[in-house]
Scaffold this active site. Sequence first.
Site, PDB file in Angstrom:
ATOM      1  N   VAL A  68       0.833  -1.125   0.094  1.00 18.26           N
ATOM      2  CA  VAL A  68      -0.056  -0.012  -0.067  1.00 18.26           C
ATOM      3  C   VAL A  68       0.890   1.272  -0.133  1.00 18.26           C
ATOM      4  CG1 VAL A  68      -1.761   1.161   1.169  1.00 18.26           C
ATOM      5  CG2 VAL A  68      -1.940  -1.123   1.180  1.00 18.26           C
ATOM      6  N   GLU A  69       0.698   2.149  -0.974  1.00 17.43           N
ATOM      7  CA  GLU A  69       1.453   3.303  -1.136  1.00 17.43           C
ATOM      8  C   GLU A  69       0.482   4.585  -0.854  1.00 17.43           C
ATOM      9  OE1 GLU A  69       4.658   3.856  -1.549  1.00 17.43           O
ATOM     10  OE2 GLU A  69       5.462   2.110  -2.425  1.00 17.43           O
TER      11      GLU A  69
END
Length: 605
Positions: free
Chosen positions: A318-319
């Site tokens: 997840v960014e």
Amino acid sequence: MSPLYPLLLSLAVIQPTPDPTPNVNPPAQDPARPRVTLPPAMPWSGRSEALIAKPGDPWITPAEANGFTATPSYDETHAWIDRLVAASPLLSREVFGRTSEGRALYAVRAHRGAAGKPVVLIQAGIHSGEIDGKDAGLMLLRDIALRDKADLLAQVDIVFVPIYNADGHERASPYNRPNQRGPNNPGERSTPQGINLNRDYAKADAPETQGMLALLRRLDPVLYLDMHVSDGFDHGYDVTYTFAAWGTYTQSPAITAWLNGSFQAGVDPFVRRMGHHPHFYPSAIDERDLSKGLRFASEGPRYSTGYGDYARIPTVLVEMHCLKPYRQRVRGAYAMMEGAIRQTARDLPALRAAIAADRAARPDTLTVKWERRTTPIAQVPFTAMAAQRYRSPASGEEELRYLARTEETRVPVIGQDAVAQVMPPRAWWVPASATAVIARLDLHGIRYERIAAPREMTLDRVRLSEPRLGPVADGRVMLFAGGFHHAPETALWRVGSVRVPYDQPRGLLAAALLEPEAVDSLLAWGFFPEMLQANGAMERYASVPMAEAMLARDPALKAAFEDRLRHDPAFAADGAARLAWFVARSPYADDRYLLYPVGREVEGR
């Protein structure tokens, strides 16, 4: 049609709406030093605002209490967690490892009901400047333990690692992560040993990695979430994520099909309902010219996502977007975590079936080299940030100045083509002397058999040509070669040597580590430096007459030597190199020079 195309078209574009409480997070920097000016932040608001505790709440987290300007220290974080664990029977805490500086690595388990439920493992702070996941996770743990989110534990346990790179976390500075909008005290990306933990899964040098690999083996999670904050260009999305290049280059096709289908179909609507804007993680080929496309590439097991792909562990990176305000990013990280947990629990039987299918598979080939395609695999809609182009007096080149508004466009997606593959053997033989390699097999949970008596075996052996040392990367000097030459060789394998069968659930991970051509092989990471050292040097009073005799009795060797002299002036002028050339072709040559110590058992494959 690419399997990626329907997914990309399904990603909705949502325009931001005004935020009544924008978070600017000015860092407490020395006014005498230069300051970074970031692109303007767009106003934003969403339902996730309701997740934030009100001032005076006895269970307000440190980040909530300071208005998301700062993230709490290691000690403050764990003091708050200890108080929460003491207040709730749903939570427990354990130490799963220690850092190089001796800090404990903590994991918090949230559990209710029957024992033995599958686990969703969430880690934050693998890059400790990217710490959104920690502050979001504290809020989520509080709401599970004391408020209205205990239903998340009906089908799964949740294990949360709040600070993975704990030493880097404590090297906080307002000058870390200058491209990021808050908090004002981010930690460092790498550990004090200079290791980027998200490049260390395969080689497992850091004590933090070794602790995490042990935790992964023990928990065997049905979902592994790795929380980050992006680098890169500005765009209109605040929650982005990826896994094994979205299925185009996956090693675990059943798991990736589930992530591409059920996971994405359940998580994205949930995150949108909370007011956030999810999208696949966009990595631009040229951040100043999106018309060149977004890059999709294979991922080796040095990365969390690549490791999960080879080890058959569903893994999502997840960014959060670095240029969105910290308050918004933390809320988006919370929404992403909750949505992922809920969808995993909702579709658990299908996910477990996908994991079982991939662990039972034994692919015939392993791709070891990729090249970027010259044509797109898809054209997709994209919400970009409007920008002005201008020529900078500083860089002397055309630069972008982002504006506080979005614009809709379409961008190509550029993938890769497989250009080299190997066929994994029936088994690999690792010599007893390769103790560091055998220790890595243990860390990765790769099964092997250790021989108790010497055994003579004829195996496929690999010799390198044109070896060259690469750059220093994460504490190691990498090794590359111009060629890998295979030939059968009979040799005695000594007591304590190990046979690693390909036919096992982690056989493909074993191939990625032990096949010498693989991009993240232990050979490439420099685990066999001894093969670069030629032993058997000879005194000149012995080598000179031997070389003269060889020239006199072997016309073919003489012709090859004279050809080398004609075409290599440096060699011709170096007497020691000339004599070494003869020794290498004599019975006194070191037959282990440039010979990869691991043998490949190809009989019956």
